[in-house]
Design a protein around this motif. Structure first.
Motif, PDB file in Angstrom:
ATOM      1  N   UNK A   1      47.623  55.180 -36.684  1.00 53.07           N
ATOM      2  CA  UNK A   1      47.488  56.599 -37.047  1.00 53.07           C
ATOM      3  C   UNK A   1      46.072  57.077 -36.748  1.00 53.07           C
ATOM      4  N   UNK A   2      45.110  56.212 -37.022  1.00 52.47           N
ATOM      5  CA  UNK A   2      43.712  56.581 -36.828  1.00 52.47           C
ATOM      6  C   UNK A   2      43.418  56.867 -35.345  1.00 52.47           C
ATOM      7  N   UNK A   3      43.907  55.966 -34.478  1.00 45.44           N
ATOM      8  CA  UNK A   3      43.717  56.165 -33.028  1.00 45.44           C
ATOM      9  C   UNK A   3      44.351  57.485 -32.610  1.00 45.44           C
ATOM     10  N   UNK A   4      45.562  57.723 -33.078  1.00 39.92           N
ATOM     11  CA  UNK A   4      46.286  58.943 -32.667  1.00 39.92           C
ATOM     12  C   UNK A   4      45.526  60.197 -33.105  1.00 39.92           C
ATOM     13  N   UNK A   5      45.041  60.190 -34.350  1.00 40.36           N
ATOM     14  CA  UNK A   5      44.287  61.356 -34.854  1.00 40.36           C
ATOM     15  C   UNK A   5      43.040  61.597 -34.005  1.00 40.36           C
ATOM     16  N   UNK A   6      42.315  60.509 -33.758  1.00 45.50           N
ATOM     17  CA  UNK A   6      41.045  60.625 -33.025  1.00 45.50           C
ATOM     18  C   UNK A   6      41.274  61.124 -31.602  1.00 45.50           C
ATOM     19  N   UNK A   7      42.257  60.511 -30.926  1.00 47.33           N
ATOM     20  CA  UNK A   7      42.498  60.860 -29.524  1.00 47.33           C
ATOM     21  C   UNK A   7      43.022  62.298 -29.413  1.00 47.33           C
ATOM     22  N   UNK A   8      43.868  62.689 -30.336  1.00 44.10           N
ATOM     23  CA  UNK A   8      44.425  64.047 -30.283  1.00 44.10           C
ATOM     24  C   UNK A   8      43.307  65.093 -30.342  1.00 44.10           C
ATOM     25  N   UNK A   9      42.395  64.926 -31.292  1.00 49.11           N
ATOM     26  CA  UNK A   9      41.296  65.896 -31.436  1.00 49.11           C
ATOM     27  C   UNK A   9      40.396  65.871 -30.200  1.00 49.11           C
ATOM     28  N   UNK A  10      40.132  64.681 -29.674  1.00 52.50           N
ATOM     29  CA  UNK A  10      39.268  64.602 -28.475  1.00 52.50           C
ATOM     30  C   UNK A  10      39.933  65.248 -27.267  1.00 52.50           C
ATOM     31  N   UNK A  11      41.231  64.995 -27.113  1.00 53.88           N
ATOM     32  CA  UNK A  11      41.937  65.586 -25.972  1.00 53.88           C
ATOM     33  C   UNK A  11      41.831  67.097 -26.011  1.00 53.88           C
ATOM     34  N   UNK A  12      42.060  67.670 -27.182  1.00 59.04           N
ATOM     35  CA  UNK A  12      42.015  69.132 -27.268  1.00 59.04           C
ATOM     36  C   UNK A  12      40.587  69.625 -27.043  1.00 59.04           C
ATOM     37  N   UNK A  13      39.637  69.016 -27.738  1.00 61.04           N
ATOM     38  CA  UNK A  13      38.245  69.480 -27.630  1.00 61.04           C
ATOM     39  C   UNK A  13      37.784  69.469 -26.172  1.00 61.04           C
ATOM     40  N   UNK A  14      38.017  68.362 -25.482  1.00 61.74           N
ATOM     41  CA  UNK A  14      37.518  68.254 -24.100  1.00 61.74           C
ATOM     42  C   UNK A  14      38.322  69.137 -23.143  1.00 61.74           C
ATOM     43  N   UNK A  15      39.605  69.382 -23.448  1.00 60.95           N
ATOM     44  CA  UNK A  15      40.386  70.293 -22.594  1.00 60.95           C
ATOM     45  C   UNK A  15      39.873  71.715 -22.679  1.00 60.95           C
ATOM     46  N   UNK A  16      39.244  72.052 -23.813  1.00 62.78           N
ATOM     47  CA  UNK A  16      38.808  73.434 -24.028  1.00 62.78           C
ATOM     48  C   UNK A  16      37.499  73.768 -23.315  1.00 62.78           C
ATOM     49  N   UNK A  17      36.786  72.742 -22.876  1.00 61.57           N
ATOM     50  CA  UNK A  17      35.480  72.992 -22.248  1.00 61.57           C
ATOM     51  C   UNK A  17      35.639  73.885 -21.031  1.00 61.57           C
ATOM     52  N   UNK A  18      34.891  74.957 -21.002  1.00 65.00           N
ATOM     53  CA  UNK A  18      34.933  75.858 -19.857  1.00 65.00           C
ATOM     54  C   UNK A  18      36.030  76.908 -19.932  1.00 65.00           C
ATOM     55  N   UNK A  19      36.980  76.757 -20.866  1.00 64.56           N
ATOM     56  CA  UNK A  19      38.053  77.763 -20.960  1.00 64.56           C
ATOM     57  C   UNK A  19      38.088  78.457 -22.318  1.00 64.56           C
ATOM     58  N   UNK A  20      37.418  77.860 -23.311  1.00 61.77           N
ATOM     59  CA  UNK A  20      37.446  78.434 -24.663  1.00 61.77           C
ATOM     60  C   UNK A  20      36.016  78.786 -25.048  1.00 61.77           C
ATOM     61  N   UNK A  21      35.781  80.050 -25.290  1.00 63.00           N
ATOM     62  CA  UNK A  21      34.399  80.511 -25.520  1.00 63.00           C
ATOM     63  C   UNK A  21      33.739  79.816 -26.705  1.00 63.00           C
ATOM     64  N   UNK A  22      34.550  79.497 -27.728  1.00 62.09           N
ATOM     65  CA  UNK A  22      33.973  78.932 -28.935  1.00 62.09           C
ATOM     66  C   UNK A  22      33.616  77.453 -28.841  1.00 62.09           C
ATOM     67  N   UNK A  23      33.950  76.786 -27.716  1.00 59.18           N
ATOM     68  CA  UNK A  23      33.726  75.330 -27.654  1.00 59.18           C
ATOM     69  C   UNK A  23      32.368  75.020 -27.019  1.00 59.18           C
TER      70      UNK A  23
END
Ligand SMILES: Cc1cc2nc3c(=O)[nH]c(=O)nc-3n(C[C@H](O)[C@H](O)[C@H](O)COP(=O)(O)OP(=O)(O)OC[C@H]3O[C@@H](n4cnc5c(N)ncnc54)[C@H](O)[C@@H]3O)c2cc1C
Length: 281
Positions: free
Chosen positions: A256-278
């Motif tokens: 569960x811990x791996x899944x939580x961590x990876x999910x947040x990282x995937x979203x955060x890094x996907x937002x770079x350059x496309x989401x003003x708030x990141x």
């Protein structure tokens, strides 16, 4: 075992009404894998859908794309317009099994199978697809985001068949599909994430997560955070919102811990350059 072979949708619906609990069979790529373990079901009848030509293929209308219940991953890969309008469909199709599975497996079978690790379902959900169900009593259409009621449980009644999947033609200016498995191909998803952003409107972000809850899940809390432009400085800033939307477990494939961590990282890094708030990493 008993296999029923209707030649029209009307006949299939009549057979579903006559044989409660009948098991629909499309590409059989999920059904046959579990064959030796499903002895109890062998007393029931199987309903072979393969002769129902009205359920085949993909169709475009002025405002939607319809995948028939027998449309395969391969059918989607063959349609050039799908690749330009809904690029995540071929993206996901290419990552389902190998070519043999892609040519037999159907999008409807992926939905009906109900696995929280499915790869077709999250992409369809992020494009806001609906599912049309038919029975001897008529048809109804259900948004895919509210199709599942629990682990491998859905609103589909035992006498209903999925007949089609409709995707509205709404422009997205950002779309990404992430599948994290034990290896690059032929692996069951440990963590999946699909993000789409509508080209206009106030509720533009859609975030769908897989393998982190009992069902594939839209993430309304995370979406609200993005729709309101909340500043994000690190993946941890997404943790509380994800915790409200998903509930990963420890299992044979991951923790569960791996899944939580990876999910947040995937979203955060996907937002770079496309989401003003990141913030840049
Ligand atoms: C080697 C291998 C690799 C795989 N890799 C992946 C992968 O990477 N990603 C992934 O998501 N999946 C994967 N799968 C699972 C499977 O291929 C997909 O879920 C596929 O989309 C199932 O479609 P199908 O037509 O074969 O369904 P079937 O096996 O025919 O049916 C699956 C379920 O759906 C029901 N059903 C089918 N059609 C209907 C209908 N029209 N109405 C109501 N119920 C219906 C059946 O009764 C059954 O419960 C893999 C399977 C194998 C064997």
């Amino acid at each position: 075992m008993n296999v029923l072979m209707p030649t029209s949708l009307a006949e299939a619906c009549t057979l579903c009404a006559k044989h409660p609990g009948v098991i629909p069979m499309a590409g059989a790529t999920d059904l046959l894998v579990h064959w030796p373990l499903r002895q109890a079901e062998h007393d029931k009848s199987y309903l072979d859908l393969s002769k129902l030509s009205e359920l085949r293929g993909v169709r475009w209308t002025a405002d939607s794309l319809t995948l028939g219940a027998l449309a395969t991953y391969w059918d989607v890969l063959q349609d050039a317009r799908i690749a330009s309008v809904f690029p995540l469909l071929p993206d996901a199709a290419r990552q389902v099994g190998a070519i043999q599975i892609q040519s037999r497996g159907t999008w409807a079978g992926n939905i009906a199978n109900g696995s929280p690790a499915a790869d077709g379902v999250p992409v369809l959900m992020a494009y806001d697809a609906s599912v049309t169900l038919a029975s001897a009593h008529g048809t109804r259409t259900v948004p895919l985001r509210s199709y599942y009621t629990g682990y491998r449980a859905s609103v589909r009644k035992p006498d209903e068949l999925i007949v089609s999947i409709e995707i509205p033609l709404v422009a997205c200016d950002f779309a990404v599909f992430h599948k994290v498995g034990a290896r690059k191909a032929q692996a069951i998803t440990k963590v999946g994430l699909v993000i789409t952003r509508l080209a206009s409107g106030s509720q533009r972000w859609r975030v769908v997560a897989s393998s982190v809850a009992a069902t594939i899940k839209r993430c309304p809390t995370v979406e609200a955070l993005l729709n309101t432009g909340t500043p994000l400085k690190a993946p941890a800033d997404l943790s509380a919102a994800f915790a409200a939307d998903v509930a990963p477990i420890d299992d044979i494939r991951s923790t569960a811990d791996y899944r939580r961590t990876v999910l947040a990282r995937l979203l955060f890094h996907s937002l770079q350059g496309v989401y003003d708030g990141a913030a840049a990493p």
